[in-house]
Design an enzyme around this catalytic site. Structure first.
Site, PDB file in Angstrom:
ATOM      1  N   ARG A  36      -8.328   4.741 -12.981  1.00  0.00           N
ATOM      2  CA  ARG A  36      -8.359   5.956 -12.156  1.00  0.00           C
ATOM      3  C   ARG A  36      -8.856   7.167 -12.940  1.00  0.00           C
ATOM      4  O   ARG A  36      -9.459   8.069 -12.358  1.00  0.00           O
ATOM      5  CB  ARG A  36      -6.970   6.238 -11.581  1.00  0.00           C
ATOM      6  CG  ARG A  36      -6.665   5.368 -10.375  1.00  0.00           C
ATOM      7  CD  ARG A  36      -5.290   5.644  -9.840  1.00  0.00           C
ATOM      8  NE  ARG A  36      -5.114   5.074  -8.519  1.00  0.00           N
ATOM      9  CZ  ARG A  36      -3.977   5.117  -7.841  1.00  0.00           C
ATOM     10  NH1 ARG A  36      -2.907   5.693  -8.370  1.00  0.00           N
ATOM     11  NH2 ARG A  36      -3.909   4.594  -6.634  1.00  0.00           N
ATOM     12  N   LYS A 197       4.822  -8.376   3.195  1.00  0.00           N
ATOM     13  CA  LYS A 197       5.450  -8.201   4.515  1.00  0.00           C
ATOM     14  C   LYS A 197       4.475  -7.930   5.654  1.00  0.00           C
ATOM     15  O   LYS A 197       3.548  -7.131   5.511  1.00  0.00           O
ATOM     16  CB  LYS A 197       6.426  -7.030   4.445  1.00  0.00           C
ATOM     17  CG  LYS A 197       7.572  -7.295   3.504  1.00  0.00           C
ATOM     18  CD  LYS A 197       8.696  -6.295   3.734  1.00  0.00           C
ATOM     19  CE  LYS A 197       9.807  -6.524   2.740  1.00  0.00           C
ATOM     20  NZ  LYS A 197       9.923  -5.431   1.771  1.00  0.00           N
ATOM     21  N   GLY A 350      -4.565  -1.432  -5.190  1.00  0.00           N
ATOM     22  CA  GLY A 350      -3.210  -1.926  -5.436  1.00  0.00           C
ATOM     23  C   GLY A 350      -3.162  -3.286  -6.112  1.00  0.00           C
ATOM     24  O   GLY A 350      -3.878  -3.544  -7.072  1.00  0.00           O
ATOM     25  N   GLY A 373      -2.298   2.683  -1.002  1.00  0.00           N
ATOM     26  CA  GLY A 373      -1.886   3.154   0.328  1.00  0.00           C
ATOM     27  C   GLY A 373      -3.014   3.853   1.062  1.00  0.00           C
ATOM     28  O   GLY A 373      -3.172   3.685   2.278  1.00  0.00           O
TER      29      GLY A 373
HETATM   30  N1  LIG Z   1       4.575 -16.320  -0.644  1.00  0.00           N
HETATM   31  C1  LIG Z   1       5.158 -15.256  -1.149  1.00  0.00           C
HETATM   32  N2  LIG Z   1       6.490 -15.160  -1.211  1.00  0.00           N
HETATM   33  C2  LIG Z   1       7.082 -14.075  -1.750  1.00  0.00           C
HETATM   34  N3  LIG Z   1       6.414 -13.004  -2.219  1.00  0.00           N
HETATM   35  C3  LIG Z   1       5.086 -13.061  -2.160  1.00  0.00           C
HETATM   36  C4  LIG Z   1       4.393 -14.160  -1.640  1.00  0.00           C
HETATM   37  N4  LIG Z   1       3.081 -13.901  -1.718  1.00  0.00           N
HETATM   38  C5  LIG Z   1       2.951 -12.711  -2.292  1.00  0.00           C
HETATM   39  N5  LIG Z   1       4.146 -12.180  -2.573  1.00  0.00           N
HETATM   40  C6  LIG Z   1       4.422 -10.910  -3.244  1.00  0.00           C
HETATM   41  O1  LIG Z   1       3.880  -9.843  -2.531  1.00  0.00           O
HETATM   42  C7  LIG Z   1       3.756  -8.740  -3.410  1.00  0.00           C
HETATM   43  C8  LIG Z   1       2.618  -7.901  -2.998  1.00  0.00           C
HETATM   44  O2  LIG Z   1       2.829  -7.501  -1.698  1.00  0.00           O
HETATM   45  P1  LIG Z   1       2.725  -6.006  -1.279  1.00  0.00           P
HETATM   46  O3  LIG Z   1       2.728  -6.022   0.190  1.00  0.00           O
HETATM   47  O4  LIG Z   1       3.685  -5.190  -2.062  1.00  0.00           O
HETATM   48  O5  LIG Z   1       1.351  -5.693  -1.922  1.00  0.00           O
HETATM   49  P2  LIG Z   1       0.185  -5.133  -1.178  1.00  0.00           P
HETATM   50  O6  LIG Z   1       0.533  -3.717  -0.986  1.00  0.00           O
HETATM   51  O7  LIG Z   1      -0.095  -6.004  -0.024  1.00  0.00           O
HETATM   52  O8  LIG Z   1      -1.007  -5.255  -2.076  1.00  0.00           O
HETATM   53  P3  LIG Z   1      -1.954  -4.111  -2.315  1.00  0.00           P
HETATM   54  O9  LIG Z   1      -1.210  -3.357  -3.366  1.00  0.00           O
HETATM   55  O10 LIG Z   1      -3.169  -4.826  -2.756  1.00  0.00           O
HETATM   56  O11 LIG Z   1      -2.132  -3.299  -1.059  1.00  0.00           O
HETATM   57  C9  LIG Z   1       3.542  -9.318  -4.775  1.00  0.00           C
HETATM   58  O12 LIG Z   1       4.499  -8.778  -5.636  1.00  0.00           O
HETATM   59  C10 LIG Z   1       3.735 -10.806  -4.578  1.00  0.00           C
HETATM   60  O13 LIG Z   1       4.526 -11.395  -5.575  1.00  0.00           O
HETATM   61  O1  LIG Z   2      -0.739   5.213  -6.385  1.00  0.00           O
HETATM   62  C1  LIG Z   2      -0.988   5.636  -5.244  1.00  0.00           C
HETATM   63  O2  LIG Z   2      -1.117   4.890  -4.251  1.00  0.00           O
HETATM   64  C2  LIG Z   2      -1.229   7.105  -5.080  1.00  0.00           C
HETATM   65  O3  LIG Z   2      -1.356   7.739  -6.313  1.00  0.00           O
HETATM   66  C3  LIG Z   2      -0.165   7.745  -4.215  1.00  0.00           C
HETATM   67  O4  LIG Z   2       1.091   7.630  -4.810  1.00  0.00           O
HETATM   68  P1  LIG Z   2       2.399   7.742  -3.896  1.00  0.00           P
HETATM   69  O5  LIG Z   2       2.474   6.452  -3.112  1.00  0.00           O
HETATM   70  O6  LIG Z   2       3.537   7.925  -4.858  1.00  0.00           O
HETATM   71  O7  LIG Z   2       2.204   8.922  -2.983  1.00  0.00           O
END
Ligand SMILES: Nc1ncnc2c1ncn2[C@@H]1O[C@H](COP(=O)(O)OP(=O)(O)OP(=O)(O)O)[C@@H](O)[C@H]1O
Ligand SMILES: O=C(O)[C@H](O)COP(=O)(O)O
Length: 394
Positions: A36, A197, A350, A373
């Site tokens: 970043r 989720k 992310g 996000g």
């Molecule tokens: N089958 C599974 N069972 C339990 N946890 C899981 C499974 N598949 C993935 N995960 C968990 O989901 C988490 C990521 O999900 P999360 O929704 O927090 O990320 P995300 O926000 O979708 O990803 P991004 O950051 O790319 O947007 C990881 O920590 C991973 O270990």
């Molecule tokens: O890491 C992020 O997604 C941004 O820097 C925003 O952070 P925040 O979710 O704490 O607002």
């Protein structure tokens, strides 16, 4: 984008308040990923080259309106200074008399980094008084913090009401690439949605079902869909209250002619641990006491084929518990296919971005968003307050 950018205004001799997203991961005071910071350099360098005075502002972590020593931006200033090859003066406050004095002493082309803006309670409340205090420090506002553009905070949104307000290069690039992908996609257009989720991905699935040719589902959220199809999922992640919604998504896909792809096999484990006993089973045969922690090899093959046959692929969220090597194969295989395909490939920030970095494929993607996000909300079709507040092009 119909917003003004740094290119549309004169910066010479101006005090430029530039909001960046330096919310970088840190461990014991060390920055573990400087992506970043690097991503903001073109805008900062441009301000310097144009003879502006760069006053940089960012948040780091979630200090909730109080000073938290570990969340000071001091290590970031050091890294930025190395990247720019020039001094970055780090202040210990973000507003007030000391800050004003430091800015008054700046020469054209100098760079100052203010302290973490979330040390002030007014930041996240978008308090107009704090926004005004920021605005008083400068002549112009530049927003290059795409990662924080989904937050309507004093330094991302409020301040834009009191100064000429334009976008930086990173902001422009993110909005242009993600915007074009969603409004005028190359086809076949495939979206891969994973993560933990369903709850967190409702908006993005809804919006993408109106746009894509293929929707691939993986990660923990997939098992609510598997359950919705009437299969037993053992101890796999389940959101009972989202089963009906999952069904409605599958119906919507059918109505819209979207191919909806779900895991056909899975790696199951007898406990949530790196050292668990594991086996690969058909998706209809998840044993009662086991949980699915990754997509299986047949699913990998199916998903890889769809990725190879696509012209545009957007990916958000891992396919399994990729933090544990035993359950990282599915996520890595998707990253590999994304690297090999001729399609335009966009990673929605992310965890998916971290997984791509870890697997060593980062430089083979068309675009890796710096927003987690923010990119998700953009893909949901929402307007980002940090962008909306900027001045329109005449
Ligand atoms: N089958 C599974 N069972 C339990 N946890 C899981 C499974 N598949 C993935 N995960 C968990 O989901 C988490 C990521 O999900 P999360 O929704 O927090 O990320 P995300 O926000 O979708 O990803 P991004 O950051 O790319 O947007 C990881 O920590 C991973 O270990
Ligand atoms: O890491 C992020 O997604 C941004 O820097 C925003 O952070 P925040 O979710 O704490 O607002």
């Amino acid at each position: 984008m119909n917003k003004k950018s740094v290119r549309d205004i004169d910066l010479r001799g101006k005090r430029v308040f530039c909001r960046v997203d330096f919310n970088v991961p840190m461990q014991e005071g060390q920055i573990t990923d400087d992506t970043r910071i690097k991503a903001a350099v073109p805008t900062i360098q441009y301000i310097i080259d144009q003879g502006g005075k760069a006053i940089l502002a960012s948040h780091l972590g979630r200090p909730k309106g109080k000073v938290v020593e570990e969340m000071r931006l001091t290590p970031v200033a050091k890294r930025l200074s190395e990247l720019l090859g020039k001094e970055v003066k780090k202040l210990d406050e973000a507003i007030g008399e000391n800050v004003k004095a430091a800015i008054a002493a700046m020469n054209d082309g100098d760079v100052i980094l203010l302290e973490n803006v979330r040390f002030y309670a007014g930041e996240e409340k978008n308090d107009p008084e704090l926004a005004k205090a920021f605005a008083e420090l400068a002549d112009v506002y530049v927003n290059d913090a795409f990662g924080a553009a989904h937050r309507a905070h004093a330094s991302t949104e409020g301040i834009a009401h009191y100064l000429p307000a334009v976008a930086g290069f990173l902001m422009l690039k993110e909005i242009e690439i993600l915007g074009k992908a969603l409004s005028n996609p190359e086809r076949p257009f495939t979206a891969i949605i994973g993560g933990a989720k369903v709850k967190d991905k409702i908006g993005v699935i809804e919006n993408l079902l109106e746009k894509v040719d293929n929707l691939i589902i993986g990660g923990g959220l997939a098992y609510t869909f598997v359950k919705a199809q009437g299969h037993e999922i053992g101890k796999s992640l389940l959101e009972e209250d989202k089963i009906e919604l999952a069904k409605s998504f599958m119906e919507k896909a059918k109505e819209n002619g979207v191919r909806f792809l779900m895991p056909i096999d899975a790696v199951v484990a007898d406990e949530f641990s790196e050292n668990a006993n594991t086996k690969v089973v058909d998706i209809t045969e998840i044993p009662a006491d086991w949980e699915a922690l990754d997509i299986g090899p047949k699913t990998v093959e199916l998903y890889q084929q769809v990725i190879m046959d696509s012209k545009l692929v957007i990916w958000n969220g891992p396919m399994g518990v990729f933090e544990m090597d035993a359950f990282a194969k599915g996520t890595n295989a998707i990253a590999e296919a994304m690297a090999k395909t001729n399609a335009t490939t966009i990673i929605g920030g992310g965890d998916s971005a971290a997984a791509v970095e870890k697997a060593g494929y980062a430089d083979q993607m068309t675009h890796i968003s710096t927003g987690g996000g923010a990119s998700l909300e953009f893909m949901e079709g929402k307007e980002l307050p940090g962008v909306v507040a900027l001045n329109d092009k005449e």
